[in-house]
Design a protein around this motif. Structure first.
Motif, short mmCIF file in Angstrom:
data_model
loop_
_atom_site.label_atom_id
_atom_site.label_comp_id
_atom_site.label_asym_id
_atom_site.label_seq_id
_atom_site.Cartn_x
_atom_site.Cartn_y
_atom_site.Cartn_z
N LYS A 16 0.92 -1.27 0.05
CA LYS A 16 -0.05 0.07 0.04
C LYS A 16 0.81 1.34 0.02
O LYS A 16 0.65 1.98 -0.89
N ASP A 17 1.81 1.26 0.64
CA ASP A 17 2.60 2.69 1.09
C ASP A 17 3.42 2.80 -0.11
O ASP A 17 3.67 3.97 -0.63
N ILE A 18 4.15 1.63 -0.73
CA ILE A 18 4.96 1.73 -2.05
C ILE A 18 3.99 2.12 -3.00
O ILE A 18 4.51 2.99 -3.80
N TYR A 19 2.61 1.55 -3.13
CA TYR A 19 1.97 1.94 -4.45
C TYR A 19 1.73 3.64 -4.06
O TYR A 19 1.51 4.12 -5.25
N ARG A 20 1.03 3.96 -2.94
CA ARG A 20 0.82 5.29 -2.70
C ARG A 20 2.02 6.19 -3.21
O ARG A 20 1.83 6.99 -3.97
N LYS A 21 3.16 5.86 -2.88
CA LYS A 21 4.40 6.66 -3.40
C LYS A 21 4.49 6.66 -4.77
O LYS A 21 4.78 7.56 -5.31
N HIS A 22 4.44 5.41 -5.48
CA HIS A 22 4.52 5.23 -6.83
C HIS A 22 3.59 6.07 -7.59
O HIS A 22 3.99 6.99 -8.49
N ALA A 23 2.32 6.37 -7.20
CA ALA A 23 1.38 7.03 -7.76
C ALA A 23 1.37 8.52 -7.81
O ALA A 23 1.16 9.02 -8.66
N ALA A 24 1.91 8.83 -6.46
CA ALA A 24 2.17 10.15 -6.02
C ALA A 24 3.16 10.81 -7.00
O ALA A 24 3.01 11.77 -7.37
N GLU A 25 4.20 10.00 -7.01
CA GLU A 25 5.51 10.64 -8.01
C GLU A 25 5.04 10.60 -9.43
O GLU A 25 5.57 11.46 -9.93
N ALA A 26 4.26 9.57 -9.70
CA ALA A 26 3.95 9.63 -11.19
C ALA A 26 2.72 10.71 -11.56
O ALA A 26 2.95 11.01 -12.98
N SER A 27 2.06 11.24 -10.41
CA SER A 27 1.09 12.28 -10.84
C SER A 27 1.78 13.45 -11.49
O SER A 27 1.15 14.06 -12.29
N THR A 28 2.81 13.92 -11.04
CA THR A 28 3.52 14.92 -11.77
C THR A 28 3.82 15.04 -13.29
O THR A 28 3.41 15.78 -13.89
N MET A 29 4.18 13.62 -13.60
CA MET A 29 4.48 13.24 -15.00
C MET A 29 3.24 13.32 -15.68
O MET A 29 3.02 14.00 -16.88
N PHE A 30 2.32 12.50 -15.21
CA PHE A 30 0.91 12.60 -15.62
C PHE A 30 0.33 13.94 -15.92
O PHE A 30 -0.32 14.30 -17.28
N LYS A 31 0.45 14.82 -15.09
CA LYS A 31 0.00 16.09 -14.95
C LYS A 31 0.48 16.98 -16.31
O LYS A 31 0.06 17.72 -17.04
N GLU A 32 2.01 16.67 -16.43
CA GLU A 32 2.74 17.20 -17.27
C GLU A 32 2.19 16.89 -18.93
O GLU A 32 2.14 17.48 -19.75
N PHE A 33 1.51 15.61 -19.04
CA PHE A 33 0.98 15.12 -20.39
C PHE A 33 -0.10 15.59 -20.60
O PHE A 33 -0.69 15.61 -21.71
#
Length: 237
Positions: A16-33
């Motif tokens: 769960k914590d790893i997934y949350r971190k993974h998604a939160a970090e990816a969100s910056t890139m997705f917003k860029e897209f």
């Protein structure tokens, strides 16, 4: 109204914590897209069903939790442009190598909103729903969903969205059509209700179940194949 890219994933509870971190970090890139809003919600009240359910949708094992998530775009053109950028960005390839879940069982698809009511914003809880609706009942479903959105808002919901399947691919292991056992001539609907908290959601449902406008409504779809559950947001970006 938003164009929605919907996802359902089975994630090991221990991740769960790893997934949350993974998604939160990816969100910056997705917003860029071009993603306008991204939500990841962790399964909290996800019941077993007799015919369909969220666990079966992604073939979740006993040690896994279902995640209900989505991206919002201004329109399909923005979504398609974002997906093109994702396919060619080396960061996506690197992210794919480190996914804390089985990507082969992830289901995803594009949906065009037909009901989008409420201001939304930061939320504390979400009800997620998947449906199979006959194509010739689309207008009936839109009217049904709009009426129910008004009821949900009356009882405290912040936002209600119903999105009609627009680009829903077949999968090799899992997909949205299989999740709801969609038949020929049916389209998958991806829907959610945003609540300020789980307590507010539970209190609202207690009232909704006794409301004749809700109880006596005729569903323009097979309710026995409806997939639903309650989820706690872990990423809102």
């Amino acid at each position: 109204m938003a164009y929605v890219e919907g996802f359902v994933v089975a994630v090991p509870a221990a991740n769960k914590d790893i997934y949350r971190k993974h998604a939160a970090e990816a969100s910056t890139m997705f917003k860029e897209f071009g993603v306008r809003r991204m939500v990841e919600a962790w399964g909290d009240d996800v019941p077993d069903g007799k015919i369909t359910d969220f666990k079966g949708a992604v073939k979740a094992t006993p040690d896994e939790v279902v995640v209900f998530s989505w991206f919002e775009y201004p329109d399909r053109a923005a979504r398609d442009a974002a997906n093109q950028k994702m396919m060619s960005d080396p960061r996506m390839e690197e992210m794919g190598k480190n996914m804390p879940f089985d990507g082969k069982r992830m289901i995803m698809g594009g949906f065009a909103s037909i009901v989008d009511e409420g201001a939304g914003g930061e939320m504390g809880y979400v009800d997620g729903v998947l449906l199979a609706v006959p194509n010739d009942r689309k207008q009936d479903y839109q009217s049904f969903a709009a009426a129910h959105a008004a009821l949900f808002k009356e009882h405290g919901a912040r936002r209600v969205v119903d999105a009609w399947g627009d680009d829903v691919p077949d999968g090799k292991v899992t997909d949205f059509k299989g999740a709801v056992k969609a038949e020929a001539g049916e389209t998958v609907v991806f829907s959610w209700v945003e609540w300020p908290s789980k307590a507010a959601r539970d209190a609202a449902w207690a009232k909704l179940m006794d409301d004749p406008r809700m109880r006596d409504a005729k569903m323009p779809f097979d309710g026995k194949r409806m997939v639903y559950g309650g989820f706690a947001p872990i990423v809102q970006a």
